[in-house]
Design a protein around this motif. Structure first.
Motif, PDB file in Angstrom:
ATOM      1  N   ILE A 191      -3.383  26.974  32.316  1.00  0.00           N
ATOM      2  CA  ILE A 191      -2.770  28.130  32.970  1.00  0.00           C
ATOM      3  C   ILE A 191      -3.898  28.987  33.525  1.00  0.00           C
ATOM      4  O   ILE A 191      -4.749  29.461  32.769  1.00  0.00           O
ATOM      5  CB  ILE A 191      -1.907  28.947  31.983  1.00  0.00           C
ATOM      6  N   VAL A 192      -3.916  29.159  34.834  1.00  0.00           N
ATOM      7  CA  VAL A 192      -4.958  29.960  35.473  1.00  0.00           C
ATOM      8  C   VAL A 192      -4.475  31.404  35.584  1.00  0.00           C
ATOM      9  O   VAL A 192      -3.373  31.664  36.075  1.00  0.00           O
ATOM     10  CB  VAL A 192      -5.303  29.405  36.871  1.00  0.00           C
ATOM     11  N   LEU A 193      -5.300  32.325  35.123  1.00  0.00           N
ATOM     12  CA  LEU A 193      -4.967  33.747  35.131  1.00  0.00           C
ATOM     13  C   LEU A 193      -5.848  34.480  36.130  1.00  0.00           C
ATOM     14  O   LEU A 193      -7.071  34.291  36.143  1.00  0.00           O
ATOM     15  CB  LEU A 193      -5.164  34.360  33.743  1.00  0.00           C
ATOM     16  N   ALA A 225      -1.169  27.603  26.643  1.00  0.00           N
ATOM     17  CA  ALA A 225      -0.196  28.234  25.743  1.00  0.00           C
ATOM     18  C   ALA A 225       0.862  27.212  25.361  1.00  0.00           C
ATOM     19  O   ALA A 225       1.134  26.267  26.104  1.00  0.00           O
ATOM     20  CB  ALA A 225       0.457  29.439  26.420  1.00  0.00           C
ATOM     21  N   ARG A 226       1.449  27.429  24.204  1.00  0.00           N
ATOM     22  CA  ARG A 226       2.594  26.606  23.832  1.00  0.00           C
ATOM     23  C   ARG A 226       3.419  27.302  22.759  1.00  0.00           C
ATOM     24  O   ARG A 226       2.914  28.146  22.000  1.00  0.00           O
ATOM     25  CB  ARG A 226       2.174  25.215  23.364  1.00  0.00           C
ATOM     26  N   ALA A 238       7.012  21.122  35.268  1.00  0.00           N
ATOM     27  CA  ALA A 238       7.452  19.752  35.501  1.00  0.00           C
ATOM     28  C   ALA A 238       8.956  19.684  35.245  1.00  0.00           C
ATOM     29  O   ALA A 238       9.441  20.173  34.214  1.00  0.00           O
ATOM     30  CB  ALA A 238       6.714  18.770  34.596  1.00  0.00           C
ATOM     31  N   ASP A 239       9.689  19.143  36.193  1.00  0.00           N
ATOM     32  CA  ASP A 239      11.152  19.071  36.093  1.00  0.00           C
ATOM     33  C   ASP A 239      11.774  20.440  35.863  1.00  0.00           C
ATOM     34  O   ASP A 239      12.756  20.585  35.126  1.00  0.00           O
ATOM     35  CB  ASP A 239      11.579  18.115  34.976  1.00  0.00           C
ATOM     36  N   GLY A 240      11.172  21.455  36.462  1.00  0.00           N
ATOM     37  CA  GLY A 240      11.711  22.803  36.373  1.00  0.00           C
ATOM     38  C   GLY A 240      11.433  23.519  35.066  1.00  0.00           C
ATOM     39  O   GLY A 240      11.914  24.634  34.865  1.00  0.00           O
ATOM     40  N   GLN A 241      10.649  22.900  34.175  1.00  0.00           N
ATOM     41  CA  GLN A 241      10.356  23.485  32.871  1.00  0.00           C
ATOM     42  C   GLN A 241       8.847  23.669  32.708  1.00  0.00           C
ATOM     43  O   GLN A 241       8.048  22.971  33.337  1.00  0.00           O
ATOM     44  CB  GLN A 241      10.882  22.585  31.738  1.00  0.00           C
ATOM     45  N   VAL A 242       8.480  24.607  31.841  1.00  0.00           N
ATOM     46  CA  VAL A 242       7.056  24.813  31.559  1.00  0.00           C
ATOM     47  C   VAL A 242       6.451  23.534  31.011  1.00  0.00           C
ATOM     48  O   VAL A 242       6.989  22.898  30.097  1.00  0.00           O
ATOM     49  CB  VAL A 242       6.863  25.957  30.539  1.00  0.00           C
ATOM     50  N   ALA A 301      -1.448  34.422  28.884  1.00  0.00           N
ATOM     51  CA  ALA A 301      -0.989  33.091  29.266  1.00  0.00           C
ATOM     52  C   ALA A 301       0.342  32.763  28.596  1.00  0.00           C
ATOM     53  O   ALA A 301       1.264  32.215  29.219  1.00  0.00           O
ATOM     54  CB  ALA A 301      -2.036  32.043  28.900  1.00  0.00           C
ATOM     55  N   ALA A 302       0.456  33.112  27.325  1.00  0.00           N
ATOM     56  CA  ALA A 302       1.702  32.862  26.603  1.00  0.00           C
ATOM     57  C   ALA A 302       2.828  33.751  27.113  1.00  0.00           C
ATOM     58  O   ALA A 302       3.993  33.333  27.153  1.00  0.00           O
ATOM     59  CB  ALA A 302       1.490  33.074  25.109  1.00  0.00           C
ATOM     60  N   ALA A 303       2.504  34.979  27.505  1.00  0.00           N
ATOM     61  CA  ALA A 303       3.529  35.877  28.037  1.00  0.00           C
ATOM     62  C   ALA A 303       4.136  35.301  29.302  1.00  0.00           C
ATOM     63  O   ALA A 303       5.363  35.403  29.539  1.00  0.00           O
ATOM     64  CB  ALA A 303       2.935  37.258  28.316  1.00  0.00           C
ATOM     65  N   ALA A 304       3.310  34.690  30.144  1.00  0.00           N
ATOM     66  CA  ALA A 304       3.818  34.076  31.371  1.00  0.00           C
ATOM     67  C   ALA A 304       4.718  32.892  31.052  1.00  0.00           C
ATOM     68  O   ALA A 304       5.812  32.749  31.627  1.00  0.00           O
ATOM     69  CB  ALA A 304       2.652  33.643  32.249  1.00  0.00           C
ATOM     70  N   ALA A 305       4.275  32.029  30.142  1.00  0.00           N
ATOM     71  CA  ALA A 305       5.094  30.878  29.765  1.00  0.00           C
ATOM     72  C   ALA A 305       6.389  31.327  29.092  1.00  0.00           C
ATOM     73  O   ALA A 305       7.474  30.779  29.355  1.00  0.00           O
ATOM     74  CB  ALA A 305       4.297  29.964  28.833  1.00  0.00           C
ATOM     75  N   PHE A 306       6.295  32.338  28.232  1.00  0.00           N
ATOM     76  CA  PHE A 306       7.483  32.864  27.561  1.00  0.00           C
ATOM     77  C   PHE A 306       8.485  33.408  28.578  1.00  0.00           C
ATOM     78  O   PHE A 306       9.703  33.228  28.426  1.00  0.00           O
ATOM     79  CB  PHE A 306       7.079  33.961  26.577  1.00  0.00           C
ATOM     80  N   ALA A 307       7.988  34.077  29.608  1.00  0.00           N
ATOM     81  CA  ALA A 307       8.880  34.626  30.632  1.00  0.00           C
ATOM     82  C   ALA A 307       9.732  33.532  31.261  1.00  0.00           C
ATOM     83  O   ALA A 307      10.930  33.731  31.535  1.00  0.00           O
ATOM     84  CB  ALA A 307       8.066  35.354  31.697  1.00  0.00           C
TER      85      ALA A 307
END
Length: 397
Positions: free
Chosen positions: A174-176, A382-383, A152-156, A109-115
Motif C-alpha cells: 500500500i503506497v501512502l 495491512a491486513r 482484486a475482484d473488487g476486494q482489498v 495503511a490499515a485505515a485505508a483498507a478498513f475503509a
C-alpha cells in the motif's frame, strides 16, 4: 448489542505497517462515544486494557507496547474530495489517558483498507482490479493522505510479495502519500522548522546542552546526534529500554524539546502528551545487526535512526517519524541531512532496529527562506487479524 452486564461493539483488529490496533466505524460506537470526551476515552481504554498498573494489558486487546496500544475511528468524510475521516488514539499502557495529539503513519495503511472493508468508500470509486486511491482526511492533524490500496475482484488484496522490516510475513504493498505533511494540530505551528533553524542548541537543565534539529513533518520530532547521548545509533531495544536512567533522561530532553517547539507551555505538561513530539537520535551509516539477527550493511543505508515512542525505543520505525526523517534529510543543515552525508536528498534509506526503510520527501524553500514540505511517500502493508465484536463491561465509561 448487549446482555445484562456487557456491551458488544462491532470492531476489527488490524495490523498496519509495524503496528496493530482496534478499528471502529464511528456509527458503531455507543452514542456517548461518538464525540470527543471522557466517555470515548474511557471506552477505548477499556477495550485496550488500560490503565494497567502491571503494564501488561491482560484485560484488553492491547499488546503492552506503544505499537500495539492503539485505536482508530473511521467515518465517511463530510469534506469535499475526501472519502473518509480517520481519527487515531494512542492509548497509554499504564497511565490514565488517551493521546490524540498526532497521527499513526503505520495504521494509516490499515485505515485505508478498513475503509474499503467497512463499506465507507463509494462503490463506484472501487475498481474491479488494480488500485483504489482512498482519499483520507487525517483528523488528528488536519491533513490529506492518499492511500493506494491494491484491489482484486473488487476486494482489498492483502496477499503479496512486499516485505517490510519489522513484519514477519510479506503482504500486498500500500503506497501512502502524505500531502503537505507539516501538522497543524493544537500546539503545532505548521512550520516544518518551527524555530526557523536547521539546527539549534537545546539546553536541558541538569542534563546538558545538545545540538538539535526540530522538525514538524508527519509528526513533530526532535533529532539529536547519537554520539552526544553516548550512543552509536545501532542500538536495539534492550540497550535502551532496559536502562531506566537513560529513559528518564531522554524523556526529560523530550519534554524540554516540546516546550521549545511550542507544543506545550511547561515541561510538566509533557507527561500527558507522550505521543508528540517524538525524540530520535541519528548517526552516519554503519554495519549493524538487526533485531531479527539479519546483518545490515553500511552501504544499504544512508543514515541510522533510533526513535522513541511513548517513552520506549520503538522496535522498528513509526511511519510518521519516517516522514519527519525523510523531510529532514531533504533540508540542508539538519542533523539528519548531515548524518546522511550532508547533501539534500529526495529519498533516504534509514536503518532502524528491525532493518531498513526507504522514504521519499519533496520540500521547497519559500521566498521568506522558510522550508515547506510538499509531500512524503512510503510503502506499508495491512491486513485484518480478526473481526467481530469487542465486549466492554457496561458502566465502564
Amino acid at each position: 448489542m448487549s446482555n445484562n452486564n456487557t456491551l458488544r461493539i462491532p470492531a476489527t483488529y488490524m495490523r498496519g505497517g509495524t503496528s496493530k490496533g482496534v478499528f471502529f466505524r464511528l456509527e458503531d460506537l455507543p452514542p456517548a462515544c461518538q464525540q470527543p470526551g471522557r466517555a470515548r476515552d474511557r471506552f477505548l481504554q477499556r477495550v485496550i486494557g488500560s490503565p494497567d498498573p502491571y503494564g501488561k494489558q491482560v484485560d484488553g486487546m492491547g499488546g503492552a507496547t506503544s505499537s500495539t496500544s492503539k485505536c482508530v475511528i473511521v467515518s465517511r468524510s463530510t469534506r469535499a474530495d475526501h472519502d473518509v475521516d480517520y481519527l487515531y488514539g494512542q492509548v497509554a499502557v499504564e497511565d490514565d489517558f488517551v493521546d490524540w495529539s498526532g497521527n499513526c503513519g503505520n495504521l494509516t495503511a490499515a485505515a485505508a483498507a478498513f475503509a474499503l472493508h467497512a463499506g465507507l468508500v463509494p462503490p463506484e470509486r472501487i475498481p474491479q482490479d488494480g488500485a483504489c486511491t482512498v482519499r483520507i482526511w487525517q483528523a488528528n492533524i488536519g491533513k490529506t493522505i492518499l492511500a493506494h490500496v491494491p484491489v482484486a475482484d473488487g476486494q482489498v488484496q492483502e496477499a503479496g510479495g512486499f516485505t517490510l522490516d519489522g513484519v514477519a510475513s510479506p503482504a500486498a504493498e500500500i503506497v501512502l502519500e502524505f500531502l503537505d505533511p507539516a501538522p497543524e494540530e493544537e500546539g503545532a505551528s505548521g512550520a516544518v522548522l518551527p524555530t526557523g533553524n536547521a539546527q539549534d542548541v537545546l539546553d536541558v537543565p541538569g542534563i546538558g546542552r545538545f545540538v538539535a534539529s526540530f522538525v514538524n513533518a508527519g509528526i513533530p520530532t526532535v533529532f539529536l546526534n547519537a554520539h552526544e547521548l553516548g550512543y552509536t545509533g545501532a542500538e536495539l531495544q534492550p540497550a535502551i529500554n532496559g536502562d531506566a536512567a537513560a529513559l528518564a533522561r531522554l524523556e526529560t530532553i523530550r519534554a524540554h524539546a516540546a516546550v521549545r517547539m511550542g507544543l506545550i507551555a511547561d515541561v510538566t505538561e509533557a507527561a500527558r502528551r507522550q505521543h508528540t513530539p517524538k525524540i530520535a537520535f541519528v548517526a552516519p551509516p554503519a554495519d549493524y545487526t538487526a533485531s531479527s539477527g539479519r546483518q545490515v550493511a553500511q552501504e544499504d543505508v544512508d543514515v541510522l535512526v533510533r526513535a522513541l515512542s511513548m517513552g520506549r525505543l520503538h522496535h522498528a520505525m513509526m511511519g510518521t517519524a519516517a516522514v519527519a526523517i525523510a523531510t529532514a534529510a531533504a533540508i540542508p543543515g539538519t542533523l539528519v541531512c548531515q548524518a546522511a552525508g550532508g547533501a539534500a536528498r529526495t529519498h533516504v534509506r534509514l536503518g532502524h532496529p528491525s532493518g531498513t526503510l526507504r522514504v521519499g520527501a519533496e520540500v521547497q524553500q519559500g521566498a521568506d527562506g522558510q522550508w515547506q514540505a510538499r509531500k512524503a511517500v512510503m510503502s506499508r502493508s495491512a491486513r485484518i487479524l480478526m473481526e467481530g465484536w469487542v465486549r466492554v463491561p457496561a458502566g465502564s465509561f
